[in-house]
Design an enzyme around this catalytic site. Structure first.
Site: not given
Lengths: 387, 358
Positions: B101, B197
Site C-alpha cells: 500500500c 484493513c
C-alpha cells in the site's frame, strides 16, 4: 473572496427571508394551540400558506409543509404507491424519468426492494428531455398498473425543463408528481395550469431557510402518511409546524417571484457569458443538455481529459465553488447518473462540472473563473494522465 | 510547500497534518477511499476506510482548518494491494499488504496525483524519521521504538522519499495522543488500527478461503509421511504451530511447525523447530532508500523481516537485481513473500521481497 457558483445546491438567505425568520422565531406560540398566542402563530402560518399557494398556483389547502424537499418527495412517492396498491393490488408500477434526483430515485428503489414495486424508467434524450413516445407506450400498455408517474420539472444537474403539461395529458387519470425544487421561483411554474397531482417546492433553493419545503397536493386527494403523530398538516404530515421557517419561506418566495423576470434575464446573460468565456479558454469543452427550454442559471460542462474532483479541488483553492454530480455516502464522487442517462460516456461524465449561477453573481466573477481555468484544466489533465 | 495530508481518520495522520500546518506549509487533507463498498463503522481496531473514518478525517481537517477532499483510490488499491495479496498467497507466499500500500498507493498513486495537481509532497502520520544529508534525504527509525514504522516504509525509492513527510518521527505515541487532545482533535483517543484493513472481520484464513477455495489436502512431514488433513493450504503460515490438527505425535513428542506450503500439490509440510532455521535469505525486487551500496561487495548491517521483528546482525551483498543476506545467528520461521529490510544501525538502507531461504 469566495465566488459561489453552486446555487442549485443552496442559495444565500435573502434579507426579506432572514428578517421574517428572526421576527417569527422571537414569537411565542404553537400554531396548533387554542389560546391567543397559538392562534396568532397559526394566523402567520396560514397567511404564509395562502401566499405560497398563490405563488405556486394552488389553493392554500393544497400546501402541505414538510421538513425538506426529500421528505415531500418521499411522502408523494410512497403515499401514492401505498394508496394505489391498497385499492388495487395490481397497481404496483412506478414510472420515473431515468435522471430523477436521488430524493425520488431512492424512495422508488426502496419500494422496489421492500414493497414489491416495479420501476419503469423513461429514457432521456441526448439533449436532456424525457422520451414522451416511450411514456405514451407505457401508459397505453400498462396504464392500469401504474400507481404514480414522477418526472422532475427541471433537471438539477443540466437545467433542462421537462414537458410536464404533455406528460400530464398522456397520464390521463394516473397521478403525476413533479419535483419542482429547481424551477419554483426561477421559471414559470403553475401547479393548477400544469394539471399536476402533486409537486415539491423548497425554501432554501430560492433564498429561504433550510429545513422547510412543501408538498403541493391536489385538494381532496390524500396519501398514506410517513410520519404519524398530531396530524398537523391535513393528517398527512405530523410534527409541530415550523412557523418561523414557513413564514420565512413565504417571504423568500414573494421576494424571488416578484423579480423573477428580471432575475431570469440577468442570470441567463451571465450563463451565456460563462459558456462563452470558458469556451474561449478551453475550446474542447462541451455543454451538456439543451439550453432551451432550460433554467436560467445551470450549466453543465465536460472538460475532456480531466477528473472532476481534481478540477473541483483546484477551483476551490482559487476560491471558486462549483459542483461535481453527486457523491456516494463515503463522499466519493460518482459519475453523474444524469449524464449517463443522456448517453454520455462514463469517462466524460467523470470529467464534468456543474456551475449554477444566481442573482448575486457578477461578470467580474466569471472573468476570474475564465482567468484561472486554463491552468486548472492543465493541472487536472496532468493528474489524470499519470494513471 | 504545498502538501497533501493523507488522513485516515486516525489520531496519527490528524496530528501529522496539524504539525505540517504549524510548519508553515499549505496543507490540503485527503482521505483515501480504498473500498468501493465501505463498511459503515469500524469494528474495534480493524478497518481503516469506513464511512465513520472518513467522517473523523473530515472533522479533524475542520478543526485544523484545512480543505478536505476524498480521493477514490479503490480501484488502484484493489489492483495493487488486494489482488497482489491473494496472488502471493496462491503461490504459497506470505505477503505484507501494508508495504504494498505504501509502495503503490500512498507514495505512488497519491504522490503522483498530488504532484500533478501542483503539490510538492505527501504528509502521513507514519512513525519514521527523515534526515537531509549530502546524499539526499535518508530515512531512519522512529524515536518511539514501539511505533517505528520504517519497516513498512522501506519500499520507498529516493524519488518517493523526496516527496514524503513524516512529522511524527521524533514523537512517542503517547505524546501524539496528548497533542491531539490539546489541539481539540476528537480522534485523540481513537484506538490504533491493526491487522489488515481490507479484512474487516480479522479472519484472514476465512477471507482467503472464500477467495482461494478450501480444498483439503495432506499435511506431511519432511519425509512425505501424511500426518493429517488441512482445509486450504493458503491459510497456513510458515512457523505456525497451533491449529494444525495433527493427531499423530512426533517420535520425540516435540511440537511441529509449518515449514513449507506447496500450492501445486496442495500440501503443507511440517517439521521440528530446528527445521525452521534460516541462515541465508535471498531477496528480489530490491528497492534502495538512499545511496546504493556497492554491488558484489560484502556489507555489514541488520536484517529485519517483520514489522516489529528484531533486527538481526548480518552480512549482505547484491548484484543490482537480487540481494543475499547471511545472518550471524539463524532465524526461525521465514516465509517467502515477506518483506526483508536492511538497516545500517537506525538508517533504512533498502528492502526486498524474500524469494528463497536456506
Amino acid at each position: 473572496m469566495s465566488i459561489y457558483f453552486d446555487h442549485a445546491a443552496t442559495t444565500p438567505l435573502s434579507e426579506a427571508a432572514a428578517a421574517a425568520l428572526i421576527e417569527q422565531m422571537r414569537k411565542l406560540g404553537n400554531a396548533s394551540s387554542l389560546h391567543t398566542p397559538g392562534r396568532s402563530v397559526r394566523k402567520d402560518v396560514e397567511e404564509a400558506r395562502e401566499l405560497i399557494g398563490q405563488l405556486v398556483g394552488a389553493a392554500p389547502s393544497e400546501i402541505v409543509f414538510t421538513g425538506s424537499g426529500t421528505e415531500a418527495n418521499n411522502l408523494a412517492i410512497k403515499g401514492f404507491y401505498w394508496k394505489a396498491r391498497d385499492l388495487n393490488p395490481r397497481c404496483k408500477v412506478i414510472v420515473i424519468s431515468e435522471f430523477e434526483h436521488h430524493a425520488i430515485l431512492d424512495p422508488v428503489e426502496w419500494l422496489e426492494e421492500h414493497e414489491g414495486a416495479e420501476i419503469i424508467r423513461i429514457p432521456i434524450t441526448a439533449t436532456g428531455f424525457v422520451d414522451l413516445n416511450f411514456l405514451s407506450e407505457v401508459v397505453a400498455t400498462r396504464g392500469d398498473e401504474i400507481a404514480v408517474i414522477a418526472v422532475m420539472h427541471s433537471n438539477n444537474e443540466i437545467g433542462t425543463i421537462q414537458p410536464i403539461a404533455e406528460i400530464v395529458k398522456i397520464a390521463g387519470d394516473i397521478p403525476v408528481h413533479s419535483d419542482a425544487v429547481q424551477s419554483f421561483g426561477k421559471v414559470d411554474f403553475n401547479f393548477a395550469e400544469l394539471g399536476l397531482t402533486s409537486a415539491t417546492i423548497s425554501a432554501h433553493k430560492i433564498g429561504g431557510p433550510l429545513g422547510v419545503a412543501a408538498l403541493v397536493l391536489r385538494r381532496g386527494l390524500d396519501v398514506t402518511p410517513i410520519l404519524h403523530g398530531g396530524g398537523q398538516e391535513r393528517d398527512i404530515r405530523s410534527g409541530t409546524l415550523n412557523a418561523p421557517a414557513i413564514v420565512s419561506f413565504a417571504a423568500a418566495a414573494k421576494n424571488t417571484i416578484g423579480s423573477m423576470a428580471a432575475n431570469d434575464q440577468k442570470v441567463r446573460a451571465l450563463k451565456a457569458e460563462l459558456i462563452a468565456a470558458l469556451t474561449t479558454e478551453i475550446p474542447d469543452i462541451r455543454v451538456n443538455g439543451a439550453q432551451s427550454p432550460s433554467l436560467p442559471g445551470i450549466v453543465n460542462l465536460t472538460f475532456p481529459g480531466t477528473e472532476s474532483d481534481g478540477l473541483l479541488l483546484l477551483l476551490d483553492a482559487e476560491g471558486i465553488a462549483c459542483s461535481t454530480g453527486s457523491a456516494c455516502s463515503a463522499g466519493v464522487p460518482r459519475p453523474s447518473h444524469v449524464l449517463l442517462a443522456m448517453g454520455i460516456s462514463e469517462r466524460d461524465a467523470r470529467s464534468s462540472l456543474r456551475f449554477s449561477l444566481g442573482i448575486s453573481n457578477t461578470s467580474a466573477e466569471i472573468a476570474k473563473l475564465a482567468s484561472v481555468i486554463s491552468a486548472v484544466v492543465d493541472r487536472a489533465r496532468a493528474a489524470l494522465a499519470r494513471t | 510547500m504545498k502538501l497533501i495530508a493523507a488522513m485516515s481518520g486516525g489520531v496519527d495522520s490528524a496530528v501529522a497534518a496539524a504539525r505540517a500546518v504549524d510548519l508553515g506549509h499549505e496543507v490540503v487533507g485527503v482521505h483515501l477511499a480504498l473500498s468501493s463498498n465501505p463498511q459503515k463503522y469500524r469494528s474495534g481496531a480493524r478497518g481503516c476506510c469506513t464511512i465513520e473514518d472518513s467522517h473523523d478525517a473530515r472533522r479533524a481537517a475542520d478543526v485544523i482548518g484545512i480543505p478536505f477532499y476524498i480521493w477514490d483510490m479503490a480501484e488502484e488499491f484493489h489492483e495493487g494491494v488486494v489482488e497482489n495479496f491473494i496472488a502471493e498467497y496462491s503461490i504459497g507466499r506470505t505477503p505484507n499488504p501494508c508495504l504494498r500500500c505504501n509502495e503503490k498507493i500512498k507514495f505512488a498513486a497519491v504522490l503522483d496525483r498530488a504532484r500533478a495537481l501542483g503539490f510538492d509532497g505527501v504528509v502521513t502520520g507514519h512513525y519514521a524519521q527523515m534526515k537531509e544529508s549530502s546524499q539526499g534525504r535518508l530515512m531512519y527509525r522512529a524515536a518511539d521504538p514501539a511505533k517505528d514504522q520504517s519497516y513498512v516504509l522501506a519500499v520507498l525509492n529516493t524519488e518517493q522519499l523526496a516527496g514524503a513527510h513524516f512529522p511524527l518521527g521524533d514523537t512517542v505515541k503517547s505524546d501524539t495522543r496528548k497533542e491531539a487532545k490539546s489541539r481539540g482533535l476528537y480522534v485523540a483517543n481513537k484506538p490504533d488500527s491493526h491487522d489488515i484493513c481490507f479484512v474487516p472481520s480479522g479472519d484472514n484464513a476465512g477471507w482467503l478461503r472464500e477467495r482461494l477455495g478450501s480444498e483439503s489436502g495432506p499435511i506431511v512431514d519432511e519425509a512425505g509421511v501424511k500426518l493429517g488433513e488441512h482445509q486450504g493450504a493458503y491459510t497456513y503460515t510458515i512457523g505456525q504451530r497451533r491449529g494444525l490438527g495433527i493427531t499423530i505425535p512426533a517420535a520425540g513428542g516435540e511440537p511441529r511447525y509449518v515449514l513449507k506450503i506447496e500450492p501445486k500439490t496442495n500440501t503443507v509440510v511440517v517439521g521440528d523447530h530446528e527445521a525452521l532455521a534460516v541462515n541465508k535469505i535471498t531477496g528480489e525486487k530490491v528497492i534502495w532508500c538512499g545511496p546504493v551500496p556497492a554491488g558484489f561487495e560484502v556489507h555489514r548491517g541488520f536484517a529485519q523481516v517483520r514489522a516489529h521483528g528484531t533486527p538481526l546482525e548480518c552480512s549482505y551483498q547484491h548484484d543490482g537485481e537480487t540481494i543475499v543476506v547471511c545472518l550471524d545467528q539463524p532465524l526461525y520461521g521465514l516465509a517467502t513473500g515477506q518483506g526483508l529490510v536492511i538497516y545500517d544501525d537506525d538508517r533504512v538502507v533498502g528492502s526486498a521481497t524474500v524469494s528463497a531461504t536456506e
